[in-house]
Scaffold this active site. Structure first.
Site, mmCIF file in Angstrom:
data_model
loop_
_atom_site.group_PDB
_atom_site.id
_atom_site.type_symbol
_atom_site.label_atom_id
_atom_site.label_comp_id
_atom_site.label_asym_id
_atom_site.label_seq_id
_atom_site.Cartn_x
_atom_site.Cartn_y
_atom_site.Cartn_z
ATOM 1 N N LYS A 75 0.660 0.173 -13.065
ATOM 2 C CA LYS A 75 1.454 -0.650 -12.145
ATOM 3 C C LYS A 75 2.049 -1.872 -12.822
ATOM 4 O O LYS A 75 3.137 -2.312 -12.463
ATOM 5 C CB LYS A 75 0.601 -1.088 -10.946
ATOM 6 C CG LYS A 75 0.360 0.039 -9.954
ATOM 7 C CD LYS A 75 -0.023 -0.498 -8.595
ATOM 8 C CE LYS A 75 -0.187 0.624 -7.601
ATOM 9 N NZ LYS A 75 -0.757 0.184 -6.332
ATOM 10 N N LYS A 117 2.692 11.627 -9.879
ATOM 11 C CA LYS A 117 2.139 11.798 -8.532
ATOM 12 C C LYS A 117 3.166 11.416 -7.464
ATOM 13 O O LYS A 117 4.048 10.587 -7.715
ATOM 14 C CB LYS A 117 0.828 11.015 -8.376
ATOM 15 C CG LYS A 117 0.978 9.547 -8.218
ATOM 16 C CD LYS A 117 -0.348 8.914 -7.774
ATOM 17 C CE LYS A 117 -0.123 7.430 -7.563
ATOM 18 N NZ LYS A 117 -1.241 6.692 -7.072
ATOM 19 N N LYS A 130 4.680 6.264 -2.935
ATOM 20 C CA LYS A 130 5.511 5.482 -2.021
ATOM 21 C C LYS A 130 6.592 4.718 -2.764
ATOM 22 O O LYS A 130 7.632 4.418 -2.218
ATOM 23 C CB LYS A 130 4.649 4.409 -1.343
ATOM 24 C CG LYS A 130 3.601 4.898 -0.412
ATOM 25 C CD LYS A 130 2.675 3.723 -0.059
ATOM 26 C CE LYS A 130 1.587 4.143 0.888
ATOM 27 N NZ LYS A 130 0.603 3.080 1.101
HETATM 28 P P1 AMP Z 1 -2.395 4.004 -0.883
HETATM 29 O O1 AMP Z 1 -1.156 4.288 -0.169
HETATM 30 O O2 AMP Z 1 -2.190 3.755 -2.342
HETATM 31 O O3 AMP Z 1 -3.229 2.986 -0.210
HETATM 32 O O4 AMP Z 1 -3.229 5.357 -0.820
HETATM 33 C C1 AMP Z 1 -3.932 5.762 0.322
HETATM 34 C C2 AMP Z 1 -4.766 6.971 -0.005
HETATM 35 O O5 AMP Z 1 -3.944 8.085 -0.353
HETATM 36 C C3 AMP Z 1 -5.716 6.753 -1.204
HETATM 37 O O6 AMP Z 1 -6.965 7.332 -0.921
HETATM 38 C C4 AMP Z 1 -5.016 7.457 -2.332
HETATM 39 O O7 AMP Z 1 -5.916 7.919 -3.292
HETATM 40 C C5 AMP Z 1 -4.344 8.627 -1.598
HETATM 41 N N1 AMP Z 1 -3.139 9.091 -2.316
HETATM 42 C C6 AMP Z 1 -2.044 8.367 -2.616
HETATM 43 N N2 AMP Z 1 -1.106 9.113 -3.256
HETATM 44 C C7 AMP Z 1 -1.652 10.360 -3.382
HETATM 45 C C8 AMP Z 1 -1.192 11.600 -3.963
HETATM 46 N N3 AMP Z 1 0.009 11.697 -4.519
HETATM 47 N N4 AMP Z 1 -2.013 12.670 -3.893
HETATM 48 C C9 AMP Z 1 -3.238 12.573 -3.306
HETATM 49 N N5 AMP Z 1 -3.731 11.456 -2.744
HETATM 50 C C10 AMP Z 1 -2.954 10.349 -2.776
#
Ligand code: AMP
Ligand code: TRP
Length: 333
Positions: A114, A198, A201
């Site tokens: 990041k 991956k 967002k």
């Molecule tokens: P975040 O939006 O970063 O807070 O992520 C929320 C949850 O989604 C966390 O548990 C991340 O590990 C999971 N997550 C985010 N992106 C992915 C992805 N591309 N594949 C699988 N899990 C994801």
């Protein structure tokens, strides 16, 4: 015995299929088990580790809680709240930052990704982010933390912090060392444009992901444009190693349908890509469509969403303040 579940999602907009399949789907399943106590946190303090627009942040907090509810988490039976409203999170994060070691944090790959090339310009918050995450988990004595594979390293750090705190103050098992709960069938959902990155967002191209707010025609279009390769549909698992994009699309299909990857391969081995893509879009729409509709409906009732968060905050504060008071005592404040 039931599990104490804690997890968090950042309110940074554009929740996508990766968030759903990697984390939220699992939250729903765990919350349906009557023996489990579940707490789901909208981690707004984590969100501001990178610059946020305050007006959008407020909306995104509501949208995240709306997504939890629309996905099937019952707000009456489970606690949902936003992190900034329970001050114990910030307090515990400071105390734990005096326990965590620089060397441990220096190994965190998410920070490196990041912060990019110019680490000098990254916020201190982005660097110490995993300590706040440890505070979130440890305040609630969580036994299990459902997350996507990208959070595994942060959970290992959380375990190290808990153990060091217990050792430093000579109190066995005061901070509970949590277990990660990570999907077994895949590690992460990847971008529709690049099977090695991956789904995220923050990726600039919206075509790289399926957002939970996308409508049916947009989903069909994004899957149509999803990258594949020139070979026919695979017939065996071991063909997928060199075909990351096809692998990813089959993983999405199998995960949505709750079947194994082998079964998905078998289902399409004699078909062509366009047939597969049609079925894939259909399966995504069947699963996501009702959630999207419900998110939009819930977002029209801001008072309801705010009430859920307020009630969650009261319940979470009750648990967290007891733990932080004990931490104060132990530390000698
Ligand atoms: P975040 O939006 O970063 O807070 O992520 C929320 C949850 O989604 C966390 O548990 C991340 O590990 C999971 N997550 C985010 N992106 C992915 C992805 N591309 N594949 C699988 N899990 C994801
Ligand atoms: N760091 C997690 C992510 O980006 C979000 C998070 C914050 C979290 N606090 C948590 C996840 C506590 C699990 C438990 O996805």
């Amino acid at each position: 015995m039931g599990k104490k579940i804690f997890s968090g999602v950042q309110p940074t907009g554009n929740l996508h299929l990766g968030n759903y399949l990697g984390a939220i789907k699992n939250f729903v399943k765990l919350s349906e088990d009557k023996d489990n106590e579940c707490i789901f946190c909208v981690v707004d303090l984590h969100a501001i580790t990178v610059k946020q627009n305050p007006v959008e942040l407020k909306e995104n907090i509501r949208e995240t809680v709306a997504t939890f509810i629309a996905s099937g988490i019952d707000p009456k039976k489970n606690i949902m709240f936003n992190q900034s409203q329970v001050s114990a999170h910030s307090e515990a994060a400071w105390i734990l930052s005096c326990v965590a070691r620089m060397g441990w944090l220096n190994r965190m790959t998410q920070f490196k990704e990041k912060a990019g090339k110019d680490k000098e310009k990254a916020s201190i918050g982005l660097y110490s982010y995993p300590i706040l995450m440890a505070a979130d988990i440890l305040l609630y004595d969580a036994t299990h933390v459902p997350v996507g594979d990208d959070q595994k390293q942060h959970l290992e750090l959380c375990r190290d912090i808990a153990q060091k705190f217990n050792n430093d103050f000579g109190i066995d098992n005061f901070l509970k060392v949590p277990e990660p709960l990570i999907q077994k069938n895949f590690s992460r959902i990847m971008s529709l444009k690049d099977g090695k990155k991956k789904m995220s967002k923050s990726e600039i191209s919206d075509l790289s992901r399926i957002n939970l707010k996308d409508d049916e025609s947009l989903i069909i279009n994004k899957i149509k444009k999803a990258k594949t390769d020139t070979l026919p549909m695979p017939t065996k698992l071991d063909e997928l190693g060199k075909r990351p994009e096809v692998n990813n699309l089959l993983i999405i299909y199998s995960s949505i349908k709750d079947i194994s990857l082998e079964e998905a391969i078998k289902e399409f081995s004699r078909k062509n890509f366009s047939e597969f893509k049609e079925d894939l879009s259909q399966s995504i729409n069947d699963k996501i469509g009702p959630i999207t509709k419900e998110i939009k409906k819930l977002l029209n009732d801001k008072n309801y969403l705010d009430k859920i968060l307020q009630e969650g905050c009261i319940k979470a504060s009750e648990i967290a303040s007891k733990k932080i008071n004990k931490i104060h005592e132990i530390v000698g404040f």
